[in-house]
Design an enzyme around this catalytic site. Structure first.
Site, PDB file in Angstrom:
ATOM      1  CG  HIS A  44      44.156  32.145  50.199  1.00 27.81           C
ATOM      2  ND1 HIS A  44      45.492  32.360  49.961  1.00 27.81           N
ATOM      3  CD2 HIS A  44      43.482  33.019  49.412  1.00 27.81           C
ATOM      4  CE1 HIS A  44      45.634  33.318  49.078  1.00 27.81           C
ATOM      5  NE2 HIS A  44      44.435  33.741  48.728  1.00 27.81           N
ATOM      6  NE  ARG A  45      46.274  32.554  46.073  1.00 22.81           N
ATOM      7  CZ  ARG A  45      47.408  33.233  45.973  1.00 22.81           C
ATOM      8  NH1 ARG A  45      48.508  32.601  45.620  1.00 22.81           N
ATOM      9  NH2 ARG A  45      47.455  34.530  46.175  1.00 22.81           N
ATOM     10  CD  GLU A  71      40.437  32.590  46.918  1.00 18.73           C
ATOM     11  OE1 GLU A  71      40.455  33.680  46.331  1.00 18.73           O
ATOM     12  OE2 GLU A  71      41.428  31.828  46.931  1.00 18.73           O
ATOM     13  CG  ASP A  73      42.561  32.864  42.711  1.00 19.96           C
ATOM     14  OD1 ASP A  73      42.083  33.936  43.112  1.00 19.96           O
ATOM     15  OD2 ASP A  73      43.336  32.156  43.398  1.00 19.96           O
ATOM     16  CG  HIS A  86      46.686  33.828  42.440  1.00 19.73           C
ATOM     17  ND1 HIS A  86      47.745  34.711  42.205  1.00 19.73           N
ATOM     18  CD2 HIS A  86      45.846  34.502  43.258  1.00 19.73           C
ATOM     19  CE1 HIS A  86      47.555  35.820  42.859  1.00 19.73           C
ATOM     20  NE2 HIS A  86      46.410  35.735  43.518  1.00 19.73           N
ATOM     21  CD  GLU A 145      40.274  36.777  43.584  1.00 20.73           C
ATOM     22  OE1 GLU A 145      40.818  36.134  44.510  1.00 20.73           O
ATOM     23  OE2 GLU A 145      40.780  37.796  43.079  1.00 20.73           O
ATOM     24  CE  LYS A 147      43.441  36.614  41.595  1.00 21.67           C
ATOM     25  NZ  LYS A 147      43.494  37.638  42.653  1.00 21.67           N
ATOM     26  CG  ASP A 271      47.920  30.677  52.464  1.00 25.45           C
ATOM     27  OD1 ASP A 271      46.892  31.009  51.861  1.00 25.45           O
ATOM     28  OD2 ASP A 271      49.053  31.160  52.212  1.00 25.45           O
TER      29      ASP A 271
HETATM   30  O1  G3P Z   1      40.025  35.478  48.755  1.00 20.81           O
HETATM   31  C1  G3P Z   1      40.843  36.561  48.926  1.00 20.81           C
HETATM   32  C2  G3P Z   1      42.177  36.465  48.273  1.00 20.81           C
HETATM   33  O2  G3P Z   1      42.248  35.331  47.475  1.00 20.81           O
HETATM   34  C3  G3P Z   1      42.507  37.651  47.493  1.00 20.81           C
HETATM   35  O3  G3P Z   1      43.843  37.716  47.106  1.00 20.81           O
HETATM   36  O4  G3P Z   1      45.699  37.527  45.541  1.00 20.81           O
HETATM   37  O5  G3P Z   1      45.117  35.605  46.936  1.00 20.81           O
HETATM   38  O6  G3P Z   1      43.681  36.233  45.047  1.00 20.81           O
HETATM   39  P1  G3P Z   1      44.600  36.708  46.115  1.00 20.81           P
HETATM   40 CA    CA Z   2      42.044  34.554  45.298  1.00 23.18          CA
END
Ligand code: G3P
Ligand code: CA
Length: 282
Positions: A44-45, A71, A73, A86, A145, A147, A271
């Site tokens: 994640h990120r 992932e 943003d 993000h 994503e 965003k 994470d």
């Molecule tokens: O990939 C899902 C997740 O990233 C969504 O929430 O706020 O971390 O962008 P957020």
């Molecule tokens: Ca995200």
């Protein structure tokens, strides 16, 4: 004797299921789950538990930790460049202030995007989407994503152009997925590049996800990716019944990772990629 026979047949069934094609296995608690090795491990990120989110350091860490994908943003600078960050402001994750949309790429690039996490990451800057694609395509999967796309009219076309320029508009051998909480934006992107798989993100809702919603999503989406707090085995089964897959988010403890594995999730967005075991091939 009866007890011994039933113990033997339970063991035989467990062995048969364990080695069955499709890789279904029993977890230690005796609950049928997907083989952990079939579940996508999605950082994640980037591996943001170990390096500053949405930086090259976090993406590199994700590859080093053998995650299947990371992932990120994507947003847009004042001068129309796609940048990976993000929040809609730079305040939390850099040494600057202001909205991403009000800063030029040059201004964004001058910011320190690592020190807030740890001094050892001082040299990290905000990457562009192009830089990330060039560095990591073919080395790992990338979950993009969109965003807050309502702030950036035309961002879907720009992301599509970046992918097309790299022949990633039909990513047969390279894993690219595009997702957003803004479902209109997901549909717009899908219309532009129908070969690229897309997902709808959903925040927690006490009402759950209705069949009507799933029916609408299946017209264009490949993935339904809700908050992990929405997931149970029944929801996973319903999503599968609509021929879609699910990558819930965001796992920050081992118990949640195990729960999602047992519920049958197709991928886990975390994470901490080490909470989800790597593929044996890696
Ligand atoms: O990939 C899902 C997740 O990233 C969504 O929430 O706020 O971390 O962008 P957020
Ligand atoms: Ca995200």
């Amino acid at each position: 004797m009866k007890q011994w026979v039933s113990a033997l047949s339970a063991g035989a069934i467990a062995i048969m299921v364990l080695f069955a094609p499709g890789g279904i296995a029993f977890a230690s608690e005796g609950i049928a789950t997907k083989d952990q090795n079939q579940v996508l491990n999605i950082a994640h990120r980037g591996a943001s538990g170990y390096a500053p989110e949405n930086t090259m350091a976090a993406f590199e860490k994700s590859v080093e930790m053998k995650a299947d994908m990371f992932e990120l943003d994507v947003q847009m600078s004042k001068d129309g460049e796609l940048v990976v960050i993000h929040d809609t402001t730079v305040d939390r994750t850099t040494d600057g202030t202001g909205s991403v949309k009000d800063l030029t790429l040059e201004e964004l690039k001058s910011l320190d995007a690592g020190s807030w996490f740890d001094e050892s990451f001082t040299s990290e800057t905000i990457p562009t989407l192009g830089e990330v694609l060039d560095e990591y395509r073919g080395r790992t999967g990338i979950l993009i994503e969109l965003k807050s796309p309502s702030l950036y009219p035309g961002i879907e076309q720009k992301v599509a152009d970046e992918l097309k320029a790299r022949h990633l508009d039909n990513p047969e051998n390279e894993k690219i997925i595009v997702q957003s909480f803004n479902h209109e934006s997901v549909q717009t992107f899908h219309d532009l590049l129908p070969q690229v798989p897309v997902g709808v993100l959903l925040g927690y809702s006490p009402e759950g996800i209705s069949d009507e919603q799933l029916d609408r999503f299946k017209a264009y989406a490949d993935y339904v990716n809700p908050s992990k707090s929405m997931i149970d085995a029944l929801l996973v089964e319903r999503i599968h019944d609509y021929n879609m897959k699910t990558h819930p988010w965001t796992v920050r403890d081992r118990e949640s990772a195990n729960f999602l594995l047992e519920a049958g999730a197709d991928g886990i967005i975390t994470d901490y990629p080490d909470y989800v075991a790597p593929h044996p091939s890696k």
